[in-house]
Design a protein around this motif. Structure first.
Motif, PDB file in Angstrom:
ATOM      1  N   ASP A  90       0.832  -1.207   0.000  1.00 48.65           N
ATOM      2  CA  ASP A  90       0.000   0.000   0.000  1.00 48.65           C
ATOM      3  C   ASP A  90       0.869   1.261   0.000  1.00 48.65           C
ATOM      4  O   ASP A  90       0.529   2.260  -0.655  1.00 48.65           O
ATOM      5  CB  ASP A  90      -0.925   0.012   1.212  1.00 48.65           C
ATOM      6  N   ALA A  91       1.976   1.221   0.732  1.00 45.30           N
ATOM      7  CA  ALA A  91       2.864   2.385   0.783  1.00 45.30           C
ATOM      8  C   ALA A  91       3.470   2.663  -0.585  1.00 45.30           C
ATOM      9  O   ALA A  91       3.582   3.820  -1.002  1.00 45.30           O
ATOM     10  CB  ALA A  91       3.960   2.154   1.819  1.00 45.30           C
ATOM     11  N   VAL A  92       3.865   1.598  -1.301  1.00 43.01           N
ATOM     12  CA  VAL A  92       4.438   1.775  -2.637  1.00 43.01           C
ATOM     13  C   VAL A  92       3.389   2.306  -3.610  1.00 43.01           C
ATOM     14  O   VAL A  92       3.668   3.190  -4.422  1.00 43.01           O
ATOM     15  CB  VAL A  92       5.030   0.448  -3.157  1.00 43.01           C
ATOM     16  N   SER A  93       2.157   1.772  -3.529  1.00 37.40           N
ATOM     17  CA  SER A  93       1.082   2.247  -4.411  1.00 37.40           C
ATOM     18  C   SER A  93       0.807   3.726  -4.187  1.00 37.40           C
ATOM     19  O   SER A  93       0.632   4.506  -5.138  1.00 37.40           O
ATOM     20  CB  SER A  93      -0.190   1.435  -4.167  1.00 37.40           C
ATOM     21  N   SER A  94       0.771   4.129  -2.931  1.00 35.48           N
ATOM     22  CA  SER A  94       0.537   5.531  -2.600  1.00 35.48           C
ATOM     23  C   SER A  94       1.702   6.403  -3.046  1.00 35.48           C
ATOM     24  O   SER A  94       1.518   7.489  -3.602  1.00 35.48           O
ATOM     25  CB  SER A  94       0.316   5.663  -1.094  1.00 35.48           C
ATOM     26  N   LEU A  95       2.918   5.909  -2.817  1.00 33.15           N
ATOM     27  CA  LEU A  95       4.103   6.657  -3.223  1.00 33.15           C
ATOM     28  C   LEU A  95       4.156   6.806  -4.743  1.00 33.15           C
ATOM     29  O   LEU A  95       4.522   7.867  -5.268  1.00 33.15           O
ATOM     30  CB  LEU A  95       5.361   5.953  -2.719  1.00 33.15           C
ATOM     31  N   LYS A  96       3.796   5.760  -5.464  1.00 38.86           N
ATOM     32  CA  LYS A  96       3.808   5.803  -6.930  1.00 38.86           C
ATOM     33  C   LYS A  96       2.881   6.904  -7.435  1.00 38.86           C
ATOM     34  O   LYS A  96       3.255   7.693  -8.324  1.00 38.86           O
ATOM     35  CB  LYS A  96       3.380   4.450  -7.492  1.00 38.86           C
TER      36      LYS A  96
END
Length: 331
Positions: A90-96
């Motif tokens: 989820d953190a990577v998706s949000s960061l992307k």
């Protein structure tokens, strides 16, 4: 660091995960405990992107300007640092989405623990380079595991176990600073004898790593006749144990101490319900001795990228061409 054109008021929320521009010093101390080496590359005053979850800072990405003209291309020496990897996807998706919204390109280090959770097919993500590591599944007791490793290694383990070694695991928080300094001196002496590259180039660097990881680092020791014959340093990432480094003394080489030490380590990991031992990087060509030692314990050779790049469509078209060019060079 050059100023970058990111709207500090812009945030993106996914499962209560928010990314904002800020400082590493804003992040909770648990972040410095959880991660291994990458945080060493980001000074405490580093600026970058801070990840918050439910109002609490739980992650950080350092960003250093790579292109001084566009001020949109960045290298992250720290990688994606989180207090735990439960919410990594989820953190990577949000960061992307944050990166795309601000028309950025950020290139990160890739850690084995996190690589398994990264999407393999994504138009905004590109993998670069290649490195190999050996991963052992901790899925059987020490006796079954012993029967599964290569015969020569099994023979060496048994010789080590019969060699009257006193092997045990000891957590860092039960060790004195003087003990740790002495271990570093032994490490340097033996690495210099083998003309090997030092993972920790100074005693201060080694001590900083230990002090930052008091809660999740331990040593495996093997003594023979009252003298240290072997030790390794293990950093844990929840149920994954990472083999950071190991030292076999001159006397330990003759007594198969390293084999006894790995056996003791595996036994400890199994009893404490770890899932994997990441045995660390290998180089079959330039360091075949270490390669054959690690491979002999019958782990799986896993290839992972060195870097991951996240960015918009324009940047990804460029990075894809770079990746294809690099791959052709290695064919």
């Amino acid at each position: 660091m050059h100023n970058i054109n990111i709207s500090e008021s812009y945030t993106l929320i996914m499962d209560n995960i928010v990314w904002n521009y800020g400082n590493l010093s804003d992040v909770h101390d648990d972040l410095l405990v959880f991660n291994t080496m990458y945080v060493d590359n980001a000074a405490i005053e580093s600026r970058g992107l801070v990840c918050s979850r439910n109002g609490r800072a739980v992650g950080f990405v350092s960003i250093y300007t790579y292109n001084i003209f566009f001020k949109k291309i960045f290298i992250s020496k720290s990688g994606i640092l989180l207090v735990n990897n439960d919410f990594f996807s989820d953190a990577v998706s949000s960061l992307k989405k944050f990166i795309i919204k601000n028309n950025l390109l950020i290139v990160f280090n890739v850690d084995y623990c996190y690589y398994k959770k990264l999407p393999r097919i994504d138009k905004n993500i590109c993998f670069l380079g290649n490195k190999k590591t050996i991963v052992n599944s901790i899925d059987r007791d020490e006796n079954e595991w012993l029967m599964s490793i290569r015969p020569k290694h099994r023979h060496s383990v048994r010789k080590g176990l019969k060699g009257n070694h006193q092997c045990y695991v000891k957590s860092v928080d039960n060790m004195s600073l003087l003990e740790i300094k002495k271990l570093y001196d032994i490490y340097v002496e033996n690495m210099n004898f083998r003309k090997a590259v030092l993972l920790f180039s100074t005693q201060e660097e080694f001590i900083n790593f230990i002090e930052r990881n008091l809660k999740n680092t331990f040593f495996t020791f093997c003594y023979k006749g009252g003298k240290l014959a072997y030790f390794n340093v293990i950093h844990t990432n929840y149920k994954i144990a990472n083999y950071i480094m190991a030292v076999t003394t001159k006397s330990g080489m003759a007594s198969y101490a390293s084999y006894a030490g790995v056996y003791e380590l595996y036994n400890y990991l199994y009893k404490n319900e770890f899932n994997f031992l990441n045995f660390g990087g290998i180089d079959p060509i330039n360091n075949h001795v270490v390669y054959f030692f690690k491979k002999g314990f019958s782990g799986e050779i896993v290839s992972i990228p060195k870097y991951i790049a996240i960015g918009g469509k324009f940047y990804m078209s460029i990075m894809s061409r770079v990746a294809k060019f690099k791959n052709k060079q290695h064919v």
